[in-house]
Design an enzyme around this catalytic site. Structure first.
Site, PDB file in Angstrom:
ATOM      1  N   ALA A  61      -4.811  -0.129   0.681  1.00  0.00           N
ATOM      2  CA  ALA A  61      -3.381  -0.298   0.967  1.00  0.00           C
ATOM      3  C   ALA A  61      -3.169  -0.234   2.470  1.00  0.00           C
ATOM      4  O   ALA A  61      -3.957   0.371   3.193  1.00  0.00           O
ATOM      5  CB  ALA A  61      -2.603   0.814   0.279  1.00  0.00           C
ATOM      6  N   GLY A 100      -7.320   1.035  -2.256  1.00  0.00           N
ATOM      7  CA  GLY A 100      -6.739  -0.049  -3.054  1.00  0.00           C
ATOM      8  C   GLY A 100      -7.661  -1.251  -3.144  1.00  0.00           C
ATOM      9  O   GLY A 100      -7.602  -2.019  -4.114  1.00  0.00           O
ATOM     10  N   GLU A 103      -9.883  -0.468  -5.876  1.00  0.00           N
ATOM     11  CA  GLU A 103      -9.110  -0.561  -7.123  1.00  0.00           C
ATOM     12  C   GLU A 103      -8.898  -2.018  -7.521  1.00  0.00           C
ATOM     13  O   GLU A 103      -8.912  -2.361  -8.707  1.00  0.00           O
ATOM     14  CB  GLU A 103      -7.771   0.181  -6.956  1.00  0.00           C
ATOM     15  CG  GLU A 103      -7.976   1.700  -6.854  1.00  0.00           C
ATOM     16  CD  GLU A 103      -6.720   2.437  -6.442  1.00  0.00           C
ATOM     17  OE1 GLU A 103      -6.180   2.118  -5.366  1.00  0.00           O
ATOM     18  OE2 GLU A 103      -6.282   3.333  -7.185  1.00  0.00           O
ATOM     19  N   GLU A 123      -8.738   7.900  -0.486  1.00  0.00           N
ATOM     20  CA  GLU A 123      -7.334   8.308  -0.455  1.00  0.00           C
ATOM     21  C   GLU A 123      -7.170   9.803  -0.207  1.00  0.00           C
ATOM     22  O   GLU A 123      -6.258  10.243   0.493  1.00  0.00           O
ATOM     23  CB  GLU A 123      -6.643   7.937  -1.780  1.00  0.00           C
ATOM     24  CG  GLU A 123      -6.305   6.461  -1.920  1.00  0.00           C
ATOM     25  CD  GLU A 123      -7.451   5.633  -2.483  1.00  0.00           C
ATOM     26  OE1 GLU A 123      -8.599   6.109  -2.465  1.00  0.00           O
ATOM     27  OE2 GLU A 123      -7.178   4.505  -2.935  1.00  0.00           O
TER      28      GLU A 123
HETATM   29  C1  LIG Z   1       8.560   9.629  -4.460  1.00  0.00           C
HETATM   30  C2  LIG Z   1       7.788   8.503  -3.922  1.00  0.00           C
HETATM   31  C3  LIG Z   1       6.717   8.036  -4.836  1.00  0.00           C
HETATM   32  C4  LIG Z   1       5.942   7.103  -4.108  1.00  0.00           C
HETATM   33  C5  LIG Z   1       4.809   6.555  -4.845  1.00  0.00           C
HETATM   34  C6  LIG Z   1       4.250   5.529  -3.934  1.00  0.00           C
HETATM   35  C7  LIG Z   1       3.237   4.711  -4.578  1.00  0.00           C
HETATM   36  C8  LIG Z   1       2.669   3.779  -3.562  1.00  0.00           C
HETATM   37  C9  LIG Z   1       1.649   2.913  -4.196  1.00  0.00           C
HETATM   38  C10 LIG Z   1       0.346   3.211  -3.613  1.00  0.00           C
HETATM   39  C11 LIG Z   1      -0.755   2.513  -4.311  1.00  0.00           C
HETATM   40  C12 LIG Z   1      -1.997   3.208  -3.902  1.00  0.00           C
HETATM   41  C13 LIG Z   1      -3.051   2.286  -3.382  1.00  0.00           C
HETATM   42  C14 LIG Z   1      -4.272   2.978  -2.892  1.00  0.00           C
HETATM   43  O1  LIG Z   1      -4.789   3.831  -3.867  1.00  0.00           O
HETATM   44  C15 LIG Z   1      -3.997   3.717  -1.629  1.00  0.00           C
HETATM   45  C16 LIG Z   1      -4.866   3.251  -0.496  1.00  0.00           C
HETATM   46  O2  LIG Z   1      -5.555   2.275  -0.557  1.00  0.00           O
HETATM   47  S1  LIG Z   1      -4.803   4.164   0.912  1.00  0.00           S
HETATM   48  C17 LIG Z   1      -5.950   3.362   1.984  1.00  0.00           C
HETATM   49  C18 LIG Z   1      -7.359   3.638   1.632  1.00  0.00           C
HETATM   50  N1  LIG Z   1      -8.237   3.050   2.615  1.00  0.00           N
HETATM   51  C19 LIG Z   1      -8.769   3.733   3.595  1.00  0.00           C
HETATM   52  O3  LIG Z   1      -8.602   4.906   3.729  1.00  0.00           O
HETATM   53  C20 LIG Z   1      -9.621   2.946   4.556  1.00  0.00           C
HETATM   54  C21 LIG Z   1      -9.197   3.244   5.947  1.00  0.00           C
HETATM   55  N2  LIG Z   1      -9.955   2.479   6.927  1.00  0.00           N
HETATM   56  C22 LIG Z   1     -11.194   2.812   7.294  1.00  0.00           C
HETATM   57  O4  LIG Z   1     -11.816   3.715   6.814  1.00  0.00           O
HETATM   58  C23 LIG Z   1     -11.801   1.983   8.383  1.00  0.00           C
HETATM   59  O5  LIG Z   1     -10.760   1.413   9.117  1.00  0.00           O
HETATM   60  C24 LIG Z   1     -12.733   0.868   7.880  1.00  0.00           C
HETATM   61  C25 LIG Z   1     -12.049   0.004   6.846  1.00  0.00           C
HETATM   62  C26 LIG Z   1     -14.000   1.494   7.280  1.00  0.00           C
HETATM   63  C27 LIG Z   1     -13.132  -0.023   9.075  1.00  0.00           C
HETATM   64  O6  LIG Z   1     -13.665   0.796  10.100  1.00  0.00           O
HETATM   65  P1  LIG Z   1     -13.884   0.202  11.569  1.00  0.00           P
HETATM   66  O7  LIG Z   1     -14.583  -1.061  11.508  1.00  0.00           O
HETATM   67  O8  LIG Z   1     -14.499   1.289  12.363  1.00  0.00           O
HETATM   68  O9  LIG Z   1     -12.432  -0.133  12.126  1.00  0.00           O
HETATM   69  P2  LIG Z   1     -11.247   0.861  12.468  1.00  0.00           P
HETATM   70  O10 LIG Z   1     -11.295   2.067  11.649  1.00  0.00           O
HETATM   71  O11 LIG Z   1     -11.183   1.031  13.937  1.00  0.00           O
HETATM   72  O12 LIG Z   1      -9.997   0.021  11.975  1.00  0.00           O
HETATM   73  C28 LIG Z   1      -9.633  -1.190  12.607  1.00  0.00           C
HETATM   74  C29 LIG Z   1      -8.130  -1.263  12.639  1.00  0.00           C
HETATM   75  O13 LIG Z   1      -7.635  -1.380  11.322  1.00  0.00           O
HETATM   76  C30 LIG Z   1      -6.700  -0.350  11.049  1.00  0.00           C
HETATM   77  N3  LIG Z   1      -6.824  -0.011   9.621  1.00  0.00           N
HETATM   78  C31 LIG Z   1      -7.952   0.256   8.972  1.00  0.00           C
HETATM   79  N4  LIG Z   1      -7.697   0.481   7.673  1.00  0.00           N
HETATM   80  C32 LIG Z   1      -6.383   0.359   7.532  1.00  0.00           C
HETATM   81  C33 LIG Z   1      -5.517   0.470   6.416  1.00  0.00           C
HETATM   82  N5  LIG Z   1      -5.965   0.733   5.173  1.00  0.00           N
HETATM   83  N6  LIG Z   1      -4.199   0.287   6.616  1.00  0.00           N
HETATM   84  C34 LIG Z   1      -3.727  -0.008   7.852  1.00  0.00           C
HETATM   85  N7  LIG Z   1      -4.493  -0.133   8.950  1.00  0.00           N
HETATM   86  C35 LIG Z   1      -5.818   0.051   8.779  1.00  0.00           C
HETATM   87  C36 LIG Z   1      -7.098   0.758  11.987  1.00  0.00           C
HETATM   88  O14 LIG Z   1      -6.037   1.620  12.212  1.00  0.00           O
HETATM   89  C37 LIG Z   1      -7.492  -0.026  13.212  1.00  0.00           C
HETATM   90  O15 LIG Z   1      -6.302  -0.423  13.827  1.00  0.00           O
HETATM   91  P3  LIG Z   1      -6.060  -0.201  15.356  1.00  0.00           P
HETATM   92  O16 LIG Z   1      -6.115   1.275  15.558  1.00  0.00           O
HETATM   93  O17 LIG Z   1      -7.185  -0.881  16.058  1.00  0.00           O
HETATM   94  O18 LIG Z   1      -4.729  -0.765  15.631  1.00  0.00           O
END
Ligand SMILES: CCCCCCCCCCCCC[C@H](O)CC(=O)SCCNC(=O)CCNC(=O)[C@H](O)C(C)(C)COP(=O)(O)OP(=O)(O)OC[C@H]1O[C@@H](n2cnc3c(N)ncnc32)[C@H](O)[C@@H]1OP(=O)(O)O
Length: 719
Positions: A61, A100, A103, A123
């Site tokens: 996500a 996500g 998923e 997550e």
């Molecule tokens: C009462 C209210 C109720 C509310 C309920 C709400 C429900 C909402 C529905 C949710 C559904 C859930 C879905 C899911 O289960 C949730 C998720 O998916 S959370 C995200 C999980 N993913 C991660 O944690 C991965 C995170 N990223 C990383 O680990 C690394 O970035 C990577 C992918 C391994 C890549 O690593 P690198 O090559 O080293 O690159 P960087 O780390 O430097 O990243 C580059 C650049 O991308 C940005 N970025 C990376 N991942 C994300 C992301 N998932 N979202 C947004 N941005 C991301 C990162 O910040 C870097 O950006 P920059 O800093 O350079 O601008």
């Protein structure tokens, strides 16, 4: 945001196109929904392949969207619809399938992974849970124990491990997308019902309750006070005990309890703060993306004490040739044996061969004439360091970078004794240097942008989280430590015990309380610094009031502890007692209790009951208050940098976000009010006087951390 193509006449290829990690933003979700609808309705299409552009399947996500109102198609119904479709869908996983993204792969009927791909549900590290069916599908696919482990730790796994666990159907060294298309064509005639993971029955171990209980205990011990892993366990329990339709509701309820929590906000802040910290910037305009680092092939380390040894290991294991220098043969031999042992153990753990051929050990500085970079790691003594830098200036070729691993001395004073002040920079490692992830890169006023860029990039290459900081006594981390330690010892005077203070800080989430941490670091280090700065020792004017030095309150208890030869773990006695010198099992020591009682009675101090709240407020608000001063002084460019330093160097709990984020979470107004209150009660403690920046931010309506910089802009910078 997603490209749709028809390939091999009948396969719909959907490519996520949201660089850099193809996060599932609202636009991407929308594009997937449209593409899937098209594919399922087009009679020419017999199968679907989903992949990600630029060799990255999907990073999950879009975390940035969590901070605002939720828009766009929700993920759960979108994913359910993909799984329920009547045409086979194959995920072609290259790069990463995380959160996500994983998923999304789980709702596809088949998964093909490139051999270099990594998969996981991280997550929990963001303070939430996999709420797009991850907690319900993964246990059905691989069983409760394996799913619990992956979901509660957030660990990334390799494609090979995913294959072993039964998560992916095939691992390939070829283009995963092309392999997936061929796979999809073969899958067309096959029934899909057994491929819909949500329809599977969760393989349930007979001792489910005992297993969940054991994991709960484990998680509580490892991540004290952290909510997300406990919610993950409850969600996995639902996968074992409920049908998918009910389990998914439970998953969503649990997500709701986490989603807007302070812990989730803090952990997501940490994710971005860590990445922001690498993007250093100087007032001159030089910054991470316009300053080219030099390539470092060879380095030298001077001093093979604990720090020097750790630095040698950190460099050698990333392929840099290292010359290690000591002043005496015996020290050199001991250091050499230790380094070799450390490298061999490290290589064994990583399943690689130890890079011993990159090492050279010498007693002569003359051997350093051709290296690209030197890191001095001798004893923390300015005169000694100056002699080393003068010598290096003579010996090393003019282009060699000269770095110091000082933990707080003036980097510019060292630059001043060399013939190349622009090539001098601080590289402050944290002990043990081959384990700790933090590196403070200390920019002197004369350090060139190329020098800073090189130190930052070398830090990154060694796997460190590098933060650029300005040059002042203690830099950022150790400068802030002083008010924090002072408050802890003042609280001792007033009636608290080391174990009470440590417990309050550990309950807050610190890896170690302040006294246990001091025992580990060695109490003699601070004692020597206090002696050198004239706060204690024979040179202190005996007319000085005993609990006042240099015009402010002073607590001599740490000096009294050191005078008894109690230097912490290494001597088996410190604030605590240990089984033996070097022991790690800290036990309260009645001798310290006696010392405190005698001290209080000597100075007529009536001990009082001190609440945990007071301990936390005084220690942490004094810490953050110094952080505000550091921002004012331009020693750190951003609050994120300070927080990253405390997260990675000082064991501040990630779910608290770091001292600056924590202050904003508590409310700056409240922090100001409490500091004013404590300063009134202790007017002789200047660290408790609220900093002008804190007052300014409160006057501006307490903006969020990310906006503080706008209020600091006009102030003088030391970066
Ligand atoms: C009462 C209210 C109720 C509310 C309920 C709400 C429900 C909402 C529905 C949710 C559904 C859930 C879905 C899911 O289960 C949730 C998720 O998916 S959370 C995200 C999980 N993913 C991660 O944690 C991965 C995170 N990223 C990383 O680990 C690394 O970035 C990577 C992918 C391994 C890549 O690593 P690198 O090559 O080293 O690159 P960087 O780390 O430097 O990243 C580059 C650049 O991308 C940005 N970025 C990376 N991942 C994300 C992301 N998932 N979202 C947004 N941005 C991301 C990162 O910040 C870097 O950006 P920059 O800093 O350079 O601008």
């Amino acid at each position: 945001m997603a490209r749709y193509e028809l390939v091999k006449r009948s396969v719909a290829l959907i490519t996520l196109t949201n660089p850099p990690v193809n996060a599932l933003s609202s636009a991407v979700r929308h594009a997937i929904a449209k593409s899937m609808e098209h594919a399922l309705n087009d009679p020419k299409v017999s199968a679907v392949v989903i992949c990600g552009e630029n060799g990255r399947f999907c990073g999950g996500a879009d975390i940035r969207e969590f901070a605002g109102p939720l828009r766009g198609p929700p993920l759960v119904p979108l994913l359910d619809a993909i799984e329920a479709g009547e045409k086979p869908v194959v995920a072609a996983i290259e790069g990463v399938a995380l959160g996500g993204g994983f998923e999304l792969a789980l709702v596809c009927h088949y998964r093909i992974a490139h051999f270099k791909a990594r998969l996981g549900l991280p997550e929990v590290t963001l303070g939430i849970l996999p709420a797009a069916g991850g907690t319900q599908r993964l246990p059905r696919l691989i069983g409760i124990p394996a799913a619990l482990e992956l979901i509660t730790t957030g660990r990334h796994i390799s494609a090979q491990e995913a294959l072993k666990l039964g998560i992916v159907d095939q691992v390939t060294e070829q283009n995963a997308c092309e392999v997936a298309v061929e796979f999809a064509l073969r899958a067309v005639a096959k029934p899909l019902s057994s491929r819909r993971v949500s329809m599977l029955t969760t393989p349930c171990p007979p001792d489910l309750d005992a297993l969940l209980e054991a994991v709960t205990m484990q998680v509580k011990k490892k991540a004290r006070g952290v909510m997300a892993p406990l919610a993950c366990i409850q969600a996995v329990r639902a996968a074992a005990t409920m049908p998918y339709s009910k389990g998914i509701k439970r998953e969503s309820e649990l997500m709701a309890t986490l989603f807007n929590s302070g812990q989730a906000r803090a952990l997501q802040y940490c994710f971005f703060a860590q990445r922001t910290a690498g993007k250093w910037t100087l007032p001159s305009g030089a910054q991470w993306n316009n300053s080219k680092p030099r390539e470092i092939r060879s380095a030298a380390i001077i001093g093979l004490g604990t720090m020097g040894r750790g630095i040698v290991v950190s460099l050698a294991r990333v392929g840099i040739s290292v010359i290690a220098v000591e002043s005496e043969k015996k020290l050199l031999e001991t250091g050499k044996q230790m380094v070799i042992g450390m490298l061999e153990r490290d290589a064994k753990r990583r399943g690689v061969s130890a890079s011993l051929n990159l090492l050279k050990f010498t007693l002569s500085l003359q051997d350093l004439k051709d290296v690209d970079l030197v890191i001095e790691a001798v004893f923390e003594d300015m005169a000694l360091k100056k002699r080393v830098f003068q010598e290096l200036s003579k010996v090393c070729r003019p282009a060699t970078l000269l770095c110091t691993n000082t933990s707080g001395l003036d980097v510019d004073a060292l630059a001043g004794v060399t013939d190349r002040p622009h090539l001098v920079v601080g590289m402050h490692f944290f002990s043990p240097a081959h384990v700790m992830k933090l590196l403070e890169v200390v920019c002197g006023p004369r350090s060139s942008s190329e020098t800073i860029a090189t130190a930052m990039s070398l830090g990154k290459r060694m796997g460190k989280v590098s933060v650029a900081v300005g040059n002042c006594p203690g830099f950022v981390g150790n400068r802030m430590l002083k008010p924090y330690l002072d408050q802890a010892t003042f609280l001792l005077e007033e009636g608290a015990t080391p174990e009470q203070i440590d417990k309050a800080l550990e309950d807050f989430g610190f890896a170690m309380g302040v006294f246990r941490m001091s025992d580990l670091a060695g109490l003699d280090v601070g004692w020597r610094v206090r002696k050198e700065s004239g706060l204690t020792g024979p040179d202190v004017d005996p007319k000085n009031p005993p609990r006042r030095r240099q015009g402010r309150r002073y607590c001599p208890i740490p000096d009294m502890v050191c005078e008894q030869g109690r230097f912490g773990q290494k001597t088996g006695r410190g604030w605590y007692m240990y089984d033996k010198p070097g022991g790690t099992n800290a036990k309260p020591d009645p001798l310290i209790q006696n010392l405190l009682e005698m001290y209080r009675s000597r100075y007529g101090i009536q001990p009082r009951n001190i609440s945990d709240q007071e301990i936390i407020e005084r220690c942490l608000f004094a810490l953050a208050n110094e952080g505000f001063r550091i921002l004012e002084d331009g020693i750190a460019a951003r609050p994120e940098d300070i927080d990253v330093i405390y997260l990675f160097g000082y064991g501040f709990p990630r779910h608290g976000g770091g001292p600056m984020f924590y202050s904003s979470m508590v409310g700056l107004e409240r922090v100001l009010e409490r500091l004013e209150h404590y300063h009134q009660a202790h007017p002789d403690v200047p660290h408790l006087e609220p900093s002008p920046l804190l007052k300014k931010l409160v006057a501006c309506g307490s903006p969020p951390v990310q906006k503080w910089r706008e209020h600091i802009k006009t102030m003088h910078s030391h970066l």
